[in-house]
Scaffold this motif. Structure first.
Motif, PDB file in Angstrom:
ATOM      1  N   ASP A 201       0.865  -1.182  -0.059  1.00  0.00           N
ATOM      2  CA  ASP A 201       0.105   0.008  -0.135  1.00  0.00           C
ATOM      3  C   ASP A 201       0.853   1.240  -0.234  1.00  0.00           C
ATOM      4  N   SER A 203      -0.021   4.337   0.112  1.00  0.00           N
ATOM      5  CA  SER A 203      -0.506   5.541   0.737  1.00  0.00           C
ATOM      6  C   SER A 203       0.298   5.930   1.996  1.00  0.00           C
ATOM      7  N   TYR A 270       0.458  16.370   1.982  1.00  0.00           N
ATOM      8  CA  TYR A 270      -0.355  15.304   0.978  1.00  0.00           C
ATOM      9  C   TYR A 270       0.427  14.840  -0.049  1.00  0.00           C
ATOM     10  N   SER A 273       3.276  12.149   0.590  1.00  0.00           N
ATOM     11  CA  SER A 273       2.576  11.129   1.061  1.00  0.00           C
ATOM     12  C   SER A 273       2.244   9.970  -0.051  1.00  0.00           C
ATOM     13  N   ASP A 275      -0.601  10.107  -1.453  1.00  0.00           N
ATOM     14  CA  ASP A 275      -2.093   9.863  -1.401  1.00  0.00           C
ATOM     15  C   ASP A 275      -2.573  10.697  -2.682  1.00  0.00           C
ATOM     16  N   TRP A 277      -6.592  10.334  -2.193  1.00  0.00           N
ATOM     17  CA  TRP A 277      -7.942  10.349  -1.989  1.00  0.00           C
ATOM     18  C   TRP A 277      -8.533  11.662  -1.641  1.00  0.00           C
ATOM     19  N   LYS A 376      -0.737   8.006 -10.212  1.00  0.00           N
ATOM     20  CA  LYS A 376      -0.797   8.521  -8.701  1.00  0.00           C
ATOM     21  C   LYS A 376      -0.206  10.046  -8.492  1.00  0.00           C
TER      22      LYS A 376
END
Length: 543
Positions: A201, A203, A270, A273, A275, A277, A376
């Motif tokens: 993962d 994230s 953010y 990281s 991520d 989302w 991503k």
């Protein structure tokens, strides 16, 4: 002064390859006569100790045995060293796979860990503690140079230099790619040393030199064992010093506007990281020399230059405009200008897909396209003025957070400031992690009022119909207007602002797209034409 040799781009050690490319390889001697005689003598002495000169003298016998063992060990080491420098490969004609296995084990493996991965038809090499993309020509050159150091056995059993031909290099390259391949359906990052590659993962994972760090828990993994392309070229330090110069710089940009500073801190975390989302982008706007470029450069260095793509905004809509976005975490654009309508539509479409995390088809030059690939990547625009998108709805404007800088430091700027701030990257990372933890706890970005106001203004500027509705219309239940009346009012309004004319059906479609269920459209009776309910004109309009 002797310059220190560095490992080559494939991650192997050049000290091990002493034979110059293009020169004959010095072949190891067969076991010398002295060593052979010593072995024969030692064998006889072990079988019959009475043959030792001096009778049963145990000391003399042990000395002869020790001398024989030393000669044998030296001979074996010489042979081993020669094989290390110039490995012997099987016949390329009968066993090309064996050639590839030996070459990879000898030159593309370090400390028992492979230094090369073939993934999504791209080569990646572990170099200077990061996985980096390598062009096909690079790998071709690496393999060519390594093969020139190798030997093979001819039909008569003699050692010969390996024949480094175009066909032989291609054959070995094919088999190295085959034994180094990871299936494309496995998304990076993944543990590539296990019997079957196992996804990780991504994230909340920050990639720095030699390490992958979980920004919430602090857990760490070696990024040699976990394949994650690209990363930052600085080393993480959980006890790094406070970045005082960075805090001073931010104080000059934002003053006492704490909510805006918090937003920037959370955005840095953010992006760092990995991520996606939140499905948001950021626009940093301001006059020249206001600190925008320095902020962007620090974020780029924090993330790692290899993790960032920086195309012109208009290039996002080109056929191959997303090719460089693969394996990147940030799309940082300093050019917010668009040239025509075709540019705008293609750019808006791709920006929406990227920010929303939707799969996109990515065309690649001289390679098969990547179908339904999920990027991503976050999007950040840096500009002196807001980009001019023509969007009937607020789909694109609602995706962006906006930070406005007001003070220009032109004429008194520190041109070396970005270089100075790069020395504080480990401390800036801790500052970003603090913002990321706050963001994760809240579950969303807390947008400052200044950002909301700037976005509303941007939407109106991008959409003249929206501005017309705000200036001239009332959206409320019970309001009515016919299309001829609405079109006449718009015509008068747009002439006062010297805007281009718009056909009635286009005006009607745009209004319907913006207001949606707030209005209802009805066919006319032939005299008054089509009418809209839920929308009316303001009285006493002054243009």
């Amino acid at each position: 002064m002797t310059r220190k040799k560095k490992p080559d781009a494939a991650g192997s050690d050049p000290e091990k390859k002493t034979a110059p490319v293009g020169k004959p390889i010095k072949k190891p001697r067969k076991k010398g006569r002295k060593a052979a005689a010593a072995k024969e003598t030692a064998d006889k002495l072990r079988a019959d100790p009475s043959l030792v000169p001096g009778g049963d003298d145990a000391a003399a016998r042990e000395k002869i045995l020790a001398d024989a063992a030393a000669l044998l060990e030296a001979e074996d080491k010489a042979k081993s060293d020669a094989d290390e420098r110039n490995p012997v490969l099987p016949s390329i004609r009968t066993n090309p796979l064996g050639c590839a296995v030996i070459l990879k084990a000898r030159f593309f493996t370090k400390n028992g860990l492979p230094q090369v991965v073939y993934y999504c038809q791209n080569w990646y090499c572990y170099y200077e503690e990061l996985w980096a993309l390598r062009m096909d020509d690079d790998m071709d050159g690496f393999v060519h140079n390594r093969l020139s150091l190798c030997r093979t056995v001819d039909s008569e059993g003699d050692l010969q230099d390996f024949v480094v031909s175009r066909a032989n290099v291609s054959e070995v390259m094919y088999h190295i790619s085959d034994i180094s391949k990871v299936p494309s359906h496995i998304e990076a990052p993944f543990f590539h040393l296990r019997p079957k590659p196992e996804a990780m993962d991504a994230s909340g994972k920050m990639v720095t030199l030699g390490q992958i760090t979980d920004m919430l828990t602090g857990e760490q993994w070696s990024n040699q064992e976990v394949f994650m392309p690209n990363g930052a070229d600085w080393r993480f330090n959980a006890k790094a010093k406070e970045p005082k110069l960075w805090h001073k710089f931010l104080g000059q940009l934002f003053g006492d506007r704490r909510d805006e500073l918090d937003l920037l801190q959370e955005w840095f975390g953010y992006v760092l990281s990995g991520d996606t989302w939140a499905q948001k982008g950021l626009i940093l706007i301001g006059p020249k020399r206001a600190g925008k470029g320095v902020t962007g450069r620090v974020l780029k260095s924090l993330l790692g230059k290899s993790m960032v793509t920086s195309p012109a905004l208009r290039a996002i809509g080109d056929r191959f405009g997303l090719e460089d976005a693969v394996d990147k975490r940030l799309c940082l654009m300093n050019d917010a200008r668009l040239s025509n309508r075709q540019d705008i539509m293609a750019v808006i479409e791709n920006l929406l897909r990227i920010i929303a995390g939707d799969p996109v088809n990515i065309d690649r030059k001289n390679k098969p396209a990547l179908s339904a690939h999920e990027l991503k990547m976050r999007v950040m625009l840096i500009s002196n003025s807001m980009p001019q998108f023509s969007d009937d709805s607020d789909a694109i404007t609602s995706r962006f957070l906006i930070l406005k800088l007001s003070e220009s430091f032109y004429g008194r700027e520190d041109t070396k400031l970005a270089d100075k701030l790069e020395k504080e990257l480990p401390g800036i990372a801790l500052w970003a992690i603090e913002g990321y933890k706050r963001l994760m706890k809240r579950g969303r970005f807390e947008e400052p009022k200044s950002s909301k106001d700037a976005r509303d203004e941007w939407y109106t500027e991008n959409n003249p119909v929206a501005e017309f509705l705000e200036d001239c219309c009332v959206v409320a239940r019970g309001q009515k207007v016919t299309m001829p009346e609405l079109a006449s009012a718009y015509e008068t309004w747009r002439e006062s602002r010297k805007l281009n004319a718009m056909p009635n059906h286009v005006l009607s479609r745009k209004i319907a797209a913006m207001l949606g269920a707030q209005i209802k459209r009805f066919s006319g009776d032939g005299k008054s034409g089509r009418r809209l309910e839920g929308l009316g004109l303001k009285k006493n309009q002054a243009f």
